[in-house]
Structure formats: structure tokens, C-alpha cells
Design a protein around this motif. Structure first.
Motif, PDB file in Angstrom:
ATOM      1  N   GLN A  51       0.878  -1.164   0.000  1.00  0.00           N
ATOM      2  CA  GLN A  51       0.000   0.000   0.000  1.00  0.00           C
ATOM      3  C   GLN A  51       0.920   1.219   0.000  1.00  0.00           C
ATOM      4  OE1 GLN A  51      -3.263  -0.250  -0.310  1.00  0.00           O
ATOM      5  NE2 GLN A  51      -3.267  -2.472  -0.071  1.00  0.00           N
ATOM      6  N   CYS A  52       0.848   2.027  -1.050  1.00  0.00           N
ATOM      7  CA  CYS A  52       1.806   3.113  -1.239  1.00  0.00           C
ATOM      8  C   CYS A  52       1.107   4.452  -1.401  1.00  0.00           C
ATOM      9  CB  CYS A  52       2.647   2.853  -2.483  1.00  0.00           C
ATOM     10  SG  CYS A  52       3.370   1.208  -2.563  1.00  0.00           S
ATOM     11  N   SER A  53       1.718   5.489  -0.835  1.00  0.00           N
ATOM     12  CA  SER A  53       1.149   6.831  -0.985  1.00  0.00           C
ATOM     13  C   SER A  53       2.266   7.870  -0.894  1.00  0.00           C
ATOM     14  CB  SER A  53       0.097   7.090   0.094  1.00  0.00           C
ATOM     15  OG  SER A  53       0.691   7.041   1.378  1.00  0.00           O
ATOM     16  N   TRP A  54       1.998   9.036  -1.465  1.00  0.00           N
ATOM     17  CA  TRP A  54       2.948  10.137  -1.458  1.00  0.00           C
ATOM     18  C   TRP A  54       2.228  11.424  -1.067  1.00  0.00           C
ATOM     19  CZ3 TRP A  54       8.201  10.061  -2.660  1.00  0.00           C
ATOM     20  CH2 TRP A  54       8.689   8.830  -3.093  1.00  0.00           C
TER      21      TRP A  54
ATOM     22  N   VAL B 238      16.112  -1.338   8.366  1.00  0.00           N
ATOM     23  CA  VAL B 238      17.192  -0.831   7.523  1.00  0.00           C
ATOM     24  C   VAL B 238      18.171  -0.087   8.425  1.00  0.00           C
ATOM     25  CG1 VAL B 238      17.778   0.783   5.667  1.00  0.00           C
ATOM     26  CG2 VAL B 238      15.806  -0.724   5.440  1.00  0.00           C
ATOM     27  N   VAL B 239      19.439  -0.444   8.324  1.00  0.00           N
ATOM     28  CA  VAL B 239      20.486   0.177   9.132  1.00  0.00           C
ATOM     29  C   VAL B 239      20.906   1.470   8.438  1.00  0.00           C
ATOM     30  CG1 VAL B 239      22.797  -0.113  10.097  1.00  0.00           C
ATOM     31  CG2 VAL B 239      21.256  -2.093   9.912  1.00  0.00           C
ATOM     32  N   GLY B 240      20.711   2.587   9.101  1.00  0.00           N
ATOM     33  CA  GLY B 240      21.044   3.871   8.494  1.00  0.00           C
ATOM     34  C   GLY B 240      20.004   4.271   7.466  1.00  0.00           C
ATOM     35  N   THR B 241      20.465   4.877   6.383  1.00  0.00           N
ATOM     36  CA  THR B 241      19.582   5.396   5.341  1.00  0.00           C
ATOM     37  C   THR B 241      19.901   4.740   4.007  1.00  0.00           C
ATOM     38  OG1 THR B 241      19.408   7.526   6.485  1.00  0.00           O
ATOM     39  CG2 THR B 241      18.856   7.509   4.148  1.00  0.00           C
ATOM     40  N   ALA B 242      18.864   4.287   3.324  1.00  0.00           N
ATOM     41  CA  ALA B 242      19.017   3.746   1.970  1.00  0.00           C
ATOM     42  C   ALA B 242      19.198   4.910   1.008  1.00  0.00           C
ATOM     43  CB  ALA B 242      17.790   2.936   1.588  1.00  0.00           C
ATOM     44  N   LEU B 243      20.042   4.697   0.000  1.00  0.00           N
ATOM     45  CA  LEU B 243      20.281   5.718  -1.013  1.00  0.00           C
ATOM     46  C   LEU B 243      19.925   5.161  -2.380  1.00  0.00           C
ATOM     47  CD1 LEU B 243      23.765   6.949   0.250  1.00  0.00           C
ATOM     48  CD2 LEU B 243      21.526   7.973   0.705  1.00  0.00           C
ATOM     49  N   GLY B 244      19.186   5.945  -3.160  1.00  0.00           N
ATOM     50  CA  GLY B 244      18.773   5.487  -4.479  1.00  0.00           C
ATOM     51  C   GLY B 244      18.957   6.557  -5.528  1.00  0.00           C
ATOM     52  N   THR B 245      19.159   6.092  -6.763  1.00  0.00           N
ATOM     53  CA  THR B 245      19.257   6.982  -7.914  1.00  0.00           C
ATOM     54  C   THR B 245      18.436   6.393  -9.043  1.00  0.00           C
ATOM     55  OG1 THR B 245      21.520   7.565  -7.287  1.00  0.00           O
ATOM     56  CG2 THR B 245      20.833   8.129  -9.523  1.00  0.00           C
ATOM     57  N   SER B 246      17.631   7.249  -9.677  1.00  0.00           N
ATOM     58  CA  SER B 246      16.780   6.829 -10.781  1.00  0.00           C
ATOM     59  C   SER B 246      17.209   7.543 -12.059  1.00  0.00           C
ATOM     60  CB  SER B 246      15.321   7.169 -10.455  1.00  0.00           C
ATOM     61  OG  SER B 246      14.473   6.771 -11.498  1.00  0.00           O
ATOM     62  N   ARG B 247      17.269   6.752 -13.151  1.00  0.00           N
ATOM     63  CA  ARG B 247      17.528   7.294 -14.489  1.00  0.00           C
ATOM     64  C   ARG B 247      16.723   6.459 -15.468  1.00  0.00           C
ATOM     65  NH1 ARG B 247      19.819  10.557 -11.817  1.00  0.00           N
ATOM     66  NH2 ARG B 247      21.965  11.251 -11.914  1.00  0.00           N
TER      67      ARG B 247
ATOM     68  N   ARG C 298       9.854   4.761   4.448  1.00  0.00           N
ATOM     69  CA  ARG C 298       9.579   6.191   4.388  1.00  0.00           C
ATOM     70  C   ARG C 298      10.602   6.779   3.412  1.00  0.00           C
ATOM     71  NH1 ARG C 298       9.355   3.871   8.864  1.00  0.00           N
ATOM     72  NH2 ARG C 298      11.419   4.447   9.627  1.00  0.00           N
ATOM     73  N   LEU C 299      10.106   7.181   2.247  1.00  0.00           N
ATOM     74  CA  LEU C 299      10.981   7.656   1.170  1.00  0.00           C
ATOM     75  C   LEU C 299      10.942   9.176   1.055  1.00  0.00           C
ATOM     76  CD1 LEU C 299      10.080   5.126  -1.667  1.00  0.00           C
ATOM     77  CD2 LEU C 299      11.770   4.887   0.162  1.00  0.00           C
ATOM     78  N   LYS C 300      12.024   9.725   0.546  1.00  0.00           N
ATOM     79  CA  LYS C 300      12.107  11.155   0.280  1.00  0.00           C
ATOM     80  C   LYS C 300      12.724  11.344  -1.089  1.00  0.00           C
ATOM     81  CE  LYS C 300      12.560  15.539   2.064  1.00  0.00           C
ATOM     82  NZ  LYS C 300      11.258  16.158   1.997  1.00  0.00           N
TER      83      LYS C 300
ATOM     84  N   THR D 277      16.091   8.975  -0.797  1.00  0.00           N
ATOM     85  CA  THR D 277      16.546   8.348   0.436  1.00  0.00           C
ATOM     86  C   THR D 277      15.375   7.561   0.998  1.00  0.00           C
ATOM     87  OG1 THR D 277      15.962  10.248   1.816  1.00  0.00           O
ATOM     88  CG2 THR D 277      18.242  10.140   0.981  1.00  0.00           C
ATOM     89  N   GLY D 278      15.695   6.571   1.817  1.00  0.00           N
ATOM     90  CA  GLY D 278      14.644   5.763   2.419  1.00  0.00           C
ATOM     91  C   GLY D 278      15.076   5.221   3.770  1.00  0.00           C
ATOM     92  N   GLN D 279      14.088   5.052   4.631  1.00  0.00           N
ATOM     93  CA  GLN D 279      14.329   4.470   5.948  1.00  0.00           C
ATOM     94  C   GLN D 279      13.207   3.504   6.271  1.00  0.00           C
ATOM     95  OE1 GLN D 279      14.697   8.068   8.357  1.00  0.00           O
ATOM     96  NE2 GLN D 279      16.926   7.852   8.276  1.00  0.00           N
ATOM     97  N   ALA D 280      13.549   2.464   7.015  1.00  0.00           N
ATOM     98  CA  ALA D 280      12.581   1.491   7.528  1.00  0.00           C
ATOM     99  C   ALA D 280      13.168   0.950   8.829  1.00  0.00           C
ATOM    100  CB  ALA D 280      12.343   0.367   6.520  1.00  0.00           C
ATOM    101  N   ASP D 281      12.329   0.373   9.659  1.00  0.00           N
ATOM    102  CA  ASP D 281      12.782  -0.086  10.976  1.00  0.00           C
ATOM    103  C   ASP D 281      13.917  -1.108  10.903  1.00  0.00           C
ATOM    104  OD1 ASP D 281      11.032   1.618  12.225  1.00  0.00           O
ATOM    105  OD2 ASP D 281       9.501   0.081  12.568  1.00  0.00           O
TER     106      ASP D 281
END
Length: 180
Positions: free
Chosen positions: A67-70, A110-119, A94-96, A104-108
Motif C-alpha cells: 500500500q503506497c502513498s505520497w 534498515v540500518v542507516g539510510t538507503a540511497l537510491g538513484t533513478s535514471r 519512508r521515502l524522500k 533516500t529511504g528508511q525502515a525499521d
């Protein structure tokens, strides 16, 4: 003769190291359809996946109801996992969205912060997951690649490692449900 052996060894090692090179996100910049996480991960999605070990053996199968929302640049991906062994799990991301296709993303778990790049049609997502295995918790690194195939279908392949040692892969297919 020694010189030929040295040159041959140097060429072989260069080829071997070149085979270890990883793909680059910019190589997908012109691929279509263009992936917009805020559009794709919005509403209800179904996912079907497997975890394979180093040998390629399927160790676990699972499904995910998402279930996703922004709200603007802030997203929530609420994932409910059902595994083939009957166990369940929930992860809430929780994405930003940041400038230039960065996330960036965080979840309970996930250690630290996830980093993502889209192209283009792809997203590369890197993070460390606290993974419970047989009563213990291991911090495992994920190199996660998602590819939008159609407006409703995305494929995902994630390579798992610990201390640089390959552990296995997670393969998923996502299907976005039609809006009601």
C-alpha cells in the motif's frame, strides 16, 4: 617466454577484473518507459519473489502486498510479506525524493539510510538490512536494481552480500493494480 607469460597473466587479470565491474545507472537514462517512483509506487501493488542462495537454489518464495502513498516528495511504502514457510513480515519504507533523481529511504529494519538513484526506466537502491536468520540478526548489504517494463510491471533484482562476499539474490516482479 617469461615476458609472454607475464603479458598473458596481465591480460587475463585485466579481463577478470573487468568482469567484476558493476553496471552504472546513467546507462539507463534514455530507456523507456521513464520510472517516476511517485507515480509507480502509488496505490496498491502486488509483488512475487524468490530468494536464491549462492548456487542459484531457490531458498524461499514470497508474495508482497504493498500500500503506497505520497505527499509531495515524501512517500510511504507499507509492505506485507507472506513467505512460503507460512511466516509473515511487515516493512514500512519512508521515502524522500531529492533533486536529480535521488531518493533516500528508511525502515525499521534498515540500518542507516538507503540511497537510491533513478535514471530512465531504472532505479539503483543501496542499503543495509538487519536480516533475522535462525534467531540471529545479520547486517546484509543490498545492491537493488529495479526496471520499469510497462506502466504497470516492474522487475527487481537485488544482490545480497556481507563483507563483500556474495550471499545470494532476491528477484521480484511488481504489478501495479489499476485504480478503482
Amino acid at each position: 617466454m617469461k615476458r609472454r607469460l607475464l603479458l598473458g597473466a596481465a591480460a587475463a587479470s585485466t579481463l577478470a577484473l573487468g568482469g567484476c565491474a558493476s553496471q552504472q545507472i546513467d546507462g539507463y537514462a534514455s530507456e523507456q518507459p521513464t520510472l517516476d517512483l511517485r507515480s509507480y509506487f502509488n496505490g496498491t501493488l502486488d509483488a512475487y519473489g524468490i530468494f536464491t542462495d549462492r548456487s542459484g537454489q531457490v531458498v524461499k518464495r514470497f508474495t508482497v502486498l504493498m500500500q503506497c502513498s505520497w505527499s509531495g516528495d515524501d512517500g510511504v511504502l507499507d509492505e506485507a510479506f507472506s513467505y512460503s514457510d507460512g511466516s509473515t513480515q511487515r516493512r514500512v519504507w519512508r521515502l524522500k525524493k531529492l533533486p536529480d533523481g535521488q531518493y533516500t529511504g528508511q525502515a525499521d529494519d534498515v540500518v542507516g539510510t538507503a540511497l537510491g538513484t533513478s535514471r530512465g526506466n531504472a532505479l539503483n537502491w543501496r542499503y543495509t538490512l538487519a536480516l533475522p536468520v535462525d534467531g540471529r540478526v545479520f547486517e546484509v548489504q543490498f545492491d537493488d536494481w529495479m526496471y520499469l517494463m510497462t506502466p504497470t510491471v516492474m522487475l527487481n533484482k537485488a544482490r545480497m552480500s556481507k563483507f563483500g562476499v556474495y550471499l545470494g539474490e532476491v528477484t521480484l516482479s511488481f504489478t501495479r493494480r489499476a485504480a478503482a
